[in-house]
Design an enzyme around this catalytic site. Sequence first.
Site, PDB file in Angstrom:
ATOM      1  N   GLU A 138       0.070  -0.812   5.837  1.00  0.00           N
ATOM      2  CA  GLU A 138       1.150  -0.255   6.654  1.00  0.00           C
ATOM      3  C   GLU A 138       1.044   1.254   6.741  1.00  0.00           C
ATOM      4  O   GLU A 138       1.370   1.848   7.769  1.00  0.00           O
ATOM      5  CB  GLU A 138       2.508  -0.653   6.071  1.00  0.00           C
ATOM      6  CG  GLU A 138       3.681  -0.476   7.022  1.00  0.00           C
ATOM      7  CD  GLU A 138       4.299   0.931   6.995  1.00  0.00           C
ATOM      8  OE1 GLU A 138       5.115   1.239   7.899  1.00  0.00           O
ATOM      9  OE2 GLU A 138       3.991   1.704   6.068  1.00  0.00           O
ATOM     10  N   ASP A 173       0.843  -1.201   0.000  1.00  0.00           N
ATOM     11  CA  ASP A 173       0.000   0.000   0.000  1.00  0.00           C
ATOM     12  C   ASP A 173       0.873   1.244   0.000  1.00  0.00           C
ATOM     13  O   ASP A 173       2.020   1.224   0.462  1.00  0.00           O
ATOM     14  CB  ASP A 173      -0.969   0.002   1.190  1.00  0.00           C
ATOM     15  CG  ASP A 173      -0.283   0.044   2.537  1.00  0.00           C
ATOM     16  OD1 ASP A 173       0.697  -0.698   2.737  1.00  0.00           O
ATOM     17  OD2 ASP A 173      -0.713   0.834   3.411  1.00  0.00           O
TER      18      ASP A 173
END
Length: 382
Positions: A136, A72
Amino acid sequence: MTATDPVQLTADLIRCPSVTPEEGGALSLLQTLLEGAGFVCTRVDRGGIANLFARWGDKGHAKSFGFNGHTDVVPVGDLAAWSADPFGAEIRDGILYGRGATDMKSGVAAFAAAAVDFVRDTPPDGALVLAITGDEEGDAVDGTVALLDWMETEGERMSVCLVGEPTCPSEMGEMIKIGRRGSMNAWFTVTGRQGHAAYPHRALNPMPAMARLMDRLASHPLDEGTAHFDASTLAVVTIDTGNPATNVIPAQTRGTVNIRFNDAHTGAGLSDWLTAEAAKLDAEFGTTTEVAIKISGESFLTPPGPLSDLVAGAVEAETGRRPELSTTGGTSDARFVKDHCPVVEFGLVGKTMHQVDESVPVEQIRQLKAIYTRILRDYFAG
């Protein structure tokens, strides 16, 4: 057989628009690659977040090397400010541009490429695990934590783990992270009594109380540092009252602090201190102060030893530079992995992460794959 190109894989991942919490096709791409190399893959999705667990070799093997990373990315910001398409993976003058180029699709590509080629060319006596998350950069509640929870339930293990976050300040090979400071936020709401500014004795102004509290917290030295950590820090990040009137004493004001703390403290201990300071303030001023605290992660340290020696040796062999063992910087998912197994972090130069025109020299991606490959070879040869 043809080696897996980490630059091409990075580019393919950048073209997946995986802004948290969107998966964007990135984990599906990696799953296809890894399954083709003989990895057993499981999607460990939770709370609307996509995560991927991949293992080559026997489940629970006593010699199981793990990689952890995320696909991400943060939002692109002002699109007009970019000189390249943030999801176009353009290579210009040997530099690869795109959101996630540094943080950290290049790191994931490098360790995935290293893993695929390593198990194909030199199948080890052991297991190789990749735990890759899509959460994250967000709340980090359903990302690596979800993977570790699932691993615990399923009896999956990593003996050691390397997180592929960017760790080098300026040059490849400069720094390995062997720990991280803890991080926490505290929100204070000080309530008094509203009144006319011309008659302050009829009101209870929360502003002087808040100013005193913030000054006391910011002026208090938390410590002078420890063996492997710099001194802890407390930053006042906002004081908000929202009072547009100059003739009204407000009833309430809010302030927030962020603390980055070393291994001399715990989140609970600092929480007790903050709460006690608020109570002391109320006793002095007659105000009422509410305190809300969120601990993002505790400080941790993987003491210098076999794992850091293994990584440092591989870095030095490939770059000619002996890396510094550091605990500087913010937080990472290593703060969760440390409860599962020994963990260190090593990756690219992080200068452009989260910036407009985030980019990475393509040669650094290839160099990172070579470092990860050497780490695997040395680990399983030991």
